[in-house]
Design an enzyme around this catalytic site. Sequence first.
Site, PDB file in Angstrom:
ATOM      1  N   GLU A 253      16.472  26.901 -65.481  1.00 37.63           N
ATOM      2  CA  GLU A 253      16.124  26.692 -66.888  1.00 37.63           C
ATOM      3  C   GLU A 253      15.931  28.023 -67.617  1.00 37.63           C
ATOM      4  OE1 GLU A 253      12.768  24.186 -69.451  1.00 37.63           O
ATOM      5  OE2 GLU A 253      12.206  25.077 -67.535  1.00 37.63           O
TER       6      GLU A 253
ATOM      7  N   LYS B  49      17.078  18.706 -73.043  1.00 41.30           N
ATOM      8  CA  LYS B  49      15.855  18.342 -72.325  1.00 41.30           C
ATOM      9  C   LYS B  49      15.134  17.196 -73.037  1.00 41.30           C
ATOM     10  CE  LYS B  49      11.749  20.705 -70.399  1.00 41.30           C
ATOM     11  NZ  LYS B  49      11.062  22.025 -70.328  1.00 41.30           N
TER      12      LYS B  49
ATOM     13  N   CYS C  59      13.331  20.756 -65.813  1.00 41.27           N
ATOM     14  CA  CYS C  59      11.914  21.082 -65.617  1.00 41.27           C
ATOM     15  C   CYS C  59      10.980  19.883 -65.773  1.00 41.27           C
ATOM     16  CB  CYS C  59      11.528  22.233 -66.539  1.00 41.27           C
ATOM     17  SG  CYS C  59      10.074  23.159 -65.967  1.00 41.27           S
TER      18      CYS C  59
END
Length: 260
Positions: free
Chosen positions: A35, A105, A141
């Site tokens: 990331e 995301k 994440c």
Amino acid sequence: MGSIIGKRTENTEKVRDLLIKYLSENSADFVFLPEVWTVGWDCPSFKDCAEEYNNSESIAMLKDMAKTYNTNIIGGSIIIKNNGKYYNSCPVINRKGKLVCTYEKNHLFSYYGCNEGDIVTAGENPIMVELDGIKIGITICYDIRFPEIYRAYRKAGADILVNMAAWGASKKIPWDSMTTSRAVENQTYFMALTQTGTLKNGEKNLGHSMILDYNGNILSEIDKKEGGIFAEIDLEEMYEFRNKCTILKDIKNSYEVLTR
């Protein structure tokens, strides 16, 4: 790898050098990156390091690497500016150097002094990409804390799940536990990528990247140092295991909780 905080060009050169080093010595069908590798986990630097899809030096570099080494690249994440909004976005590039799709995301981390949600706009949908006949479910994440997204990928036919992170060193148990659990509960290979290196104020990234099989066994891992890891995966073996243990058939249509 460990990003240099807020130094996009330097980070792009670092990743390029690492890709050249490892892909010159080893052929690979797929490459996965962590990331926010262009900027590091530093929310105040996100806007300054943001790029546009059509004018991105980091995406251009990944396209060149994909063509040069005949590999598919699931490109971690970079900060993208689009129509006045900022996204924590994963570019997916095929062997021909074409940007196939992006994943934004879905869950934004805004705790313990981080304010990602104040800067970045959340993506609306999971994205499963098919490359060379392999279906890959993409997450970034904080998405790891939401098992629902991984179950949705599994139901949609995912062969590989991936989480690309910049994960804090103080949260090793959650990282190791959740990545393993997502592999086991969904009977899929799992690529767990996280940055290493020092952040601001002496905080550190965990730096524990792993390739896990569908039983949660670690096929390859790296701890703290920069570098690449490799593994061969056997999809036919995974399919045979799924056919013997058909857990998806045992899922109920509803899990309504009754209070007594």
